[in-house]
Design an enzyme around this catalytic site. Structure first.
Site, PDB file in Angstrom:
ATOM      1  N   GLU A 451      31.553  38.470  30.074  1.00  0.00           N
ATOM      2  CA  GLU A 451      31.366  37.921  31.417  1.00  0.00           C
ATOM      3  C   GLU A 451      32.161  38.742  32.411  1.00  0.00           C
ATOM      4  OE1 GLU A 451      30.687  33.614  32.597  1.00  0.00           O
ATOM      5  OE2 GLU A 451      30.934  33.438  30.430  1.00  0.00           O
ATOM      6  N   GLU A 723      40.915  28.610  29.534  1.00  0.00           N
ATOM      7  CA  GLU A 723      39.718  28.149  30.239  1.00  0.00           C
ATOM      8  C   GLU A 723      39.536  26.637  30.118  1.00  0.00           C
ATOM      9  OE1 GLU A 723      36.166  29.951  28.748  1.00  0.00           O
ATOM     10  OE2 GLU A 723      34.999  29.358  30.513  1.00  0.00           O
TER      11      GLU A 723
HETATM   12  C1  BGC Z   1      32.678  31.059  33.660  1.00  0.00           C
HETATM   13  C2  BGC Z   1      33.378  30.103  34.571  1.00  0.00           C
HETATM   14  C3  BGC Z   1      32.388  29.789  35.652  1.00  0.00           C
HETATM   15  C4  BGC Z   1      31.330  28.964  34.971  1.00  0.00           C
HETATM   16  C5  BGC Z   1      30.310  28.352  35.863  1.00  0.00           C
HETATM   17  C6  BGC Z   1      31.588  30.291  33.011  1.00  0.00           C
HETATM   18  O1  BGC Z   1      30.886  30.981  32.074  1.00  0.00           O
HETATM   19  O2  BGC Z   1      33.555  31.641  32.752  1.00  0.00           O
HETATM   20  O3  BGC Z   1      34.663  30.301  34.823  1.00  0.00           O
HETATM   21  O4  BGC Z   1      32.876  29.296  36.813  1.00  0.00           O
HETATM   22  O5  BGC Z   1      30.728  29.706  33.933  1.00  0.00           O
HETATM   23  O6  BGC Z   1      29.166  28.023  35.220  1.00  0.00           O
END
Ligand code: BGC
Length: 922
Positions: A451, A723
């Site tokens: 990501e 996270e």
């Molecule tokens: C990200 C997040 C993001 C979220 C929103 C994730 O995959 O890592 O931090 O804000 O998706 O869907």
């Protein structure tokens, strides 16, 4: 007096940046007086008075005694340079300040240097590689400098990524150039001052794929921005005799296949040293890429900012530990025989002595080096990793031979917090490290898995904390350029990820609102309204875009019909979206954005739009109250996050504050004092408890160590913010959901509360940039002492408090040029202070009485109070199995199982008080 930190547009000695709206700033230290009285600024063509170009003469300065605001004269936070700057020119400048006590000093000379003029012709051609997109090219050109040189400048851009070399030496210490920006809207070129020597020189450019042409972005395999390598370079040789020669890229340049045979932001790099200087050279070919989008750079420099020593992991043969979750890479000394393949794999975690890499998902995070038999210091060039551990295969390394290289953008650390609580200190450091790990030209969600994208919601919730931690003005200003550029392509809608990847998710509350929230915090912390000027069009467009949605949906002034991410990763729902009504969240943010846009418009003098946004926000407020509150003032969506949003944004019926506060506290108690909030609710949970006068509860949540809490992860060895609250589950297993980063700053937003309540420090909207410092520290007995330092644009502000029995010693340092409005703890007395150091000894009210509202754990944890409960209500301990789930005795008494009369309850409470009384006796 000393004058320090001279900057232009929040950058120190900017070389070749876009300086079309140049603002100069400086800091006065060690002054005798409190405010500047006179200021003088000189610009020169060389660092000496004989080369003066302009001299402002003495400019008298006056300040508002209440707010510290500059009424007249230049503002040290940003003085707009009132002169036209010529292109490709270095200017020196210095500043003189005299304060109100007559103390005065000149600063040293500093400089700024402009890039090419906007629209200036390039005496160069954009080149492509004759080897096509699959071979990493090295472009090179040999030339002669015929005469003695005064200076040389190189203006250039390589795509996807590039490194520039002169005579085999890398130019500058920046990495991953040209950085990551919304390439399809603008392309930043860079400027170097290469040490060209008389005689023969060779310029070379090593090109990689990076974000531009590599695999990058969710659901993405093809290059997002461009298929082909491209290079544009213009070398200006300025000879001592005053003549100038320009050498530009053209078809006489040669291209050779380079030693990098593979690179990818997610997957890593393969570098075959045997290919260096080998292979046939072919002439470069013209590239169709237009120079239209080229602009001088605005990104602050991205470099190796720190180095870390590696430790061999005991028991594992070739795994090294950097002692810290970080972003960057390792460099190592390699002296292996030719053909040796050295493979490095990166991971954030270890499991059973091996690398845990499941959470990297599709990212291979591997660096492969093939030796040519020569001893070298080896590093990757076009990728980076989010990791703490690295395994090495194919070659034996001593731990001294390997170095962790920590990469992030240039940002000065401004916030510091130390307390008597080691775990809290670690939490604070973890927030800082998550910022370092994710502020690589773009604020990303995470640095490790496939990501690493500029998720707008993440920076939206983190921007206040980020601006306390570090001076991110230049960094976030650059990000606003990306956001605004992307927004322009979406007709006002804001993407969830910027720079946009092929994954076009947008129009989501709390994510899109980055476009209003981020510039507002940057403004509050920096005091520089330029970011609002830049961002206002996007702010207006976003609010108008939402308005158009609500009209289309026919939902009045509620924003309830669009798909939403909700309270992302909250624990109270059945999905990642959390349990709070998504329309409530969206409407609350719609309101917030309208309010912030109104304020921004007022600040930059756009009264018409300010008024329009104020009216709209009033309508949204009314709609919100009608929909989400019962007529008598009960909140209709009883979740922690709903209470937090409504209360924080003041979206509550008049007088209903305490009712919402009570609801929130009941919800917390019912949950066993567990927070259940996600990305949206968490940042304001502690602030809202403090707003309601229950900072003690905020401390309880902050200091809680059981899951879910911030210290839960500290106890499990976290060195960055996770996270998820349960990135590691309470049973020790890794969260099985594919989305599990150990370096994600969103929940690090709690640091803002630490600065604002432990240190008590907040910027003031009416005198931003800490011109007026709001200070209202709230010491808690559970923290024996705390020291908060904030290195503001005016210099150091420090708040230190320490408990001595029932007394608190408080010391406060106010920097030059500021006013502090201090609210003393306990007494609530307001004091106005100017530059200096001050001390108080304050008496705290007695420690809160224990009683029926004390959590079970506390009552049973002390022998005295436990005995009091056992004596007066034995059944509560032995006869009711689930007592502790009801959190406090009061909760138990409200349940039918308690079977205790009012009198018995009163007697029980008295006994607990009595026990406490004995405990407190010396
Ligand atoms: C990200 C997040 C993001 C979220 C929103 C994730 O995959 O890592 O931090 O804000 O998706 O869907």
């Amino acid at each position: 007096m000393k004058i320090t930190r001279l900057q232009t547009n929040h950058l120190t000695c900017p070389l070749g940046f876009d300086l079309t709206r140049a603002r100069l700033s400086w800091t006065v230290e060690d002054a005798r007086g409190s405010f500047a009285a006179q200021v003088r600024i000189q610009m020169a063509s060389a660092p000496e008075e004989t080369a003066l170009l302009t001299d402002t003469g003495l400019m008298a300065t006056t300040h508002d005694p209440d707010t510290g605001c500059v009424l007249d004269g230049p503002d040290n936070l940003g003085w707009p340079l009132p002169m036209e700057l010529a292109p490709r020119t270095r200017y020196y400048w210095r500043v003189w300040v005299q304060d109100d006590a007559g103390d005065a000093a000149w600063s040293d000379w500093t400089w700024l240097e402009t890039a090419k003029a906007p629209g200036e012709r390039w005496d160069a051609q954009v080149l492509a590689s004759p080897f096509g997109p699959a071979v990493h090219p090295v472009f090179h050109h040999t030339f002669r400098a015929e005469k003695p040189l005064r200076q040389a400048r190189l203006y250039c851009l390589g795509l996807g990524e590039y490194e520039a070399y002169l005579n085999g030496e890398k130019l500058g210490d920046e990495v991953l150039l040209p950085g990551f920006h919304a390439y399809d809207s603008y392309l930043q070129y860079q400027t170097f001052a290469p040490p060209v020597h008389p005689g023969e020189n060779t310029l070379a450019f090593l090109l990689g794929d990076g974000w531009y042409k590599g695999r990058y972005g969710l659901k993405q395999s093809a290059p997002r921005y461009g298929e082909d390598y491209a290079l544009l370079a213009e070398l200006h040789l300025c000879y001592e005799d005053g003549t100038e020669e320009v050498i530009g890229t053209d078809e006489s340049w040669l291209v050779t296949p380079g030693p990098v045979t593979f690179d990818g932001i997610y997957d890593g790099e393969t570098f075959d040293a045997r290919l260096m200087g080998q292979g046939e050279s072919r002439p470069a070919i013209p590239s169709p890429l237009s120079v239209q989008r080229l602009t001088p750079r605005i990104s602050p420099c991205l470099r190796v900012q720190e180095e870390r020593r590696a430790q061999r992991v005991p028991g594992a043969e070739q795994i090294f530990d950097m002692g810290q979750n970080m972003a960057g890479w390792v460099s190592f000394v390699c002296d292996a025989p030719a053909g040796t393949i050295v493979t490095l794999r990166f991971a954030e975690m270890l499991r059973d002595g091996t690398l845990y890499r499941d959470n990297l998902r599709g990212a291979k995070c591997t660096f492969t080096y093939i030796s040519d038999g020569r001893r070298r210091v080896v590093r990757p060039h076009f990728t980076y990793f989010g990791f703490r551990y690295v395994s090495v295969e194919g070659y034996t390394l001593a731990q001294e031979d390997i170095t962790g290289c920590v990469i992030y953008s240039d940002m000065r650390q401004t916030g510091f917090l130390r307390t008597a609580h080691e775990k809290l200190n670690r939490l604070f450091d973890n927030v800082l490290w998550s910022q370092k790990g994710n502020f690589l030209d773009v604020p990303t969600d995470c640095p490790q898995r496939d990501e690493r994208m500029g998720w707008t919601g993440d920076i939206q919730v983190f921007s206040d904390a980020a601006c306390f931690n570090m001076d991110c003005t230049a960094f976030l200003t650059k990000y606003m350029h990306d956001l605004l550029a992307d927004q322009r392509t979406l007709g006002g809608n804001v993407p969830c990820v910027s720079p946009m990847t092929a994954y076009h998710l947008g129009g989501v509350a709390a994510w899109g609102d980055a476009v209003t929230v981020v510039p507002w915090f940057v403004y509050l912390h920096s005091g520089d309204a330029e970011i609002l000027r830049l961002s206002l069009p996007g702010m207006l467009d976003w609010v108008d875009w939402i308005h158009a949605q609500t009209e289309q949906d026919g939902t009045g002034d509620l924003w309830t019909a669009s798909p939403q991410l909700g309270d992302w990763l909250a624990l109270d729902g059945r999905s990642v979206h959390g349990g709070t009504d998504r329309g409530l969240i969206a409407t609350a943010y719609y309101f917030d954005s309208a309010v912030l846009t109104a304020k921004a418009a007022r600040t930059v003098g756009d009264t018409a739009n300010a008024q329009r946004m104020e009216e709209l926000s009033e309508r949204i407020r009314r709609a919100f109250l009608t929909e989400y509150f019962t007529p008598s003032g009960r909140i209709a969506v009883p979740t922690q996050t709903a209470c937090v949003l409504a209360r924080y944004l003041n979206l509550i019926p008049p007088g209903a504050e305490s009712r919402v506060d009570d609801t929130l506290r009941c919800l917390l108690e019912e949950a066993g004092m567990r927070l259940e909030t996600g990305f949206v609710g968490t940042p304001w949970l502690l602030p809202v408890l403090s707003m309601g006068g229950r900072t003690d509860w905020a401390y309880t949540l902050l200091l809680r160590e059981e899951y879910p809490s911030w210290l839960y992860e500290v106890n499990l060895g976290a060195t960055t913010i996770w996270e998820r609250w349960n990135s590691i589950e309470p049973d020790g297993s890794m969260n099985r959901d594919g989305m599990n980063s150990f370096n994600h700053y969103a929940y690090g937003s709690v640091a803002a509360w630490m600065y604002r309540v432990i240190g008590g420090l907040s910027p003031d909207e009416d005198a931003p940039g800490f011109r007026c410092i709001r200070c209202a520290p709230e010491p808690d007995r559970r923290l024996p002492w705390a020291e908060t330092r904030l290195d503001t644009g005016h210099g150091l502000c420090r708040v230190y408090w320490q408990w001595h029995g029932d007394e608190v010693a408080l010391s406060v340092q106010v920097p030059f040029g500021c006013v502090m409005r201090l609210t003393l703890p306990f007494t609530g007395e307001d004091v106005r202070l100017t530059a200096g150091t001050y001390q108080w000894t304050l008496t705290a009210p007695p420690a809160p009485a224990l009683g029926l509202d004390t959590p079970w754990r506390e009552l049973l944890g002390q022998p005295e109070t436990r005995a009091a409960v056992e004596a007066n209500f034995p059944r509560a301990i032995r006869g009711i199995a689930f007592q502790q789930q009801l959190y406090t005795m009061r909760h138990l008494l409200q349940s039918p199982f308690a079977e205790l009369t009012r009198e018995e309850a009163a007697r029980l409470e008295a006994a607990i008080r009595d026990a406490q009384h004995h405990m407190l006796k010396p």
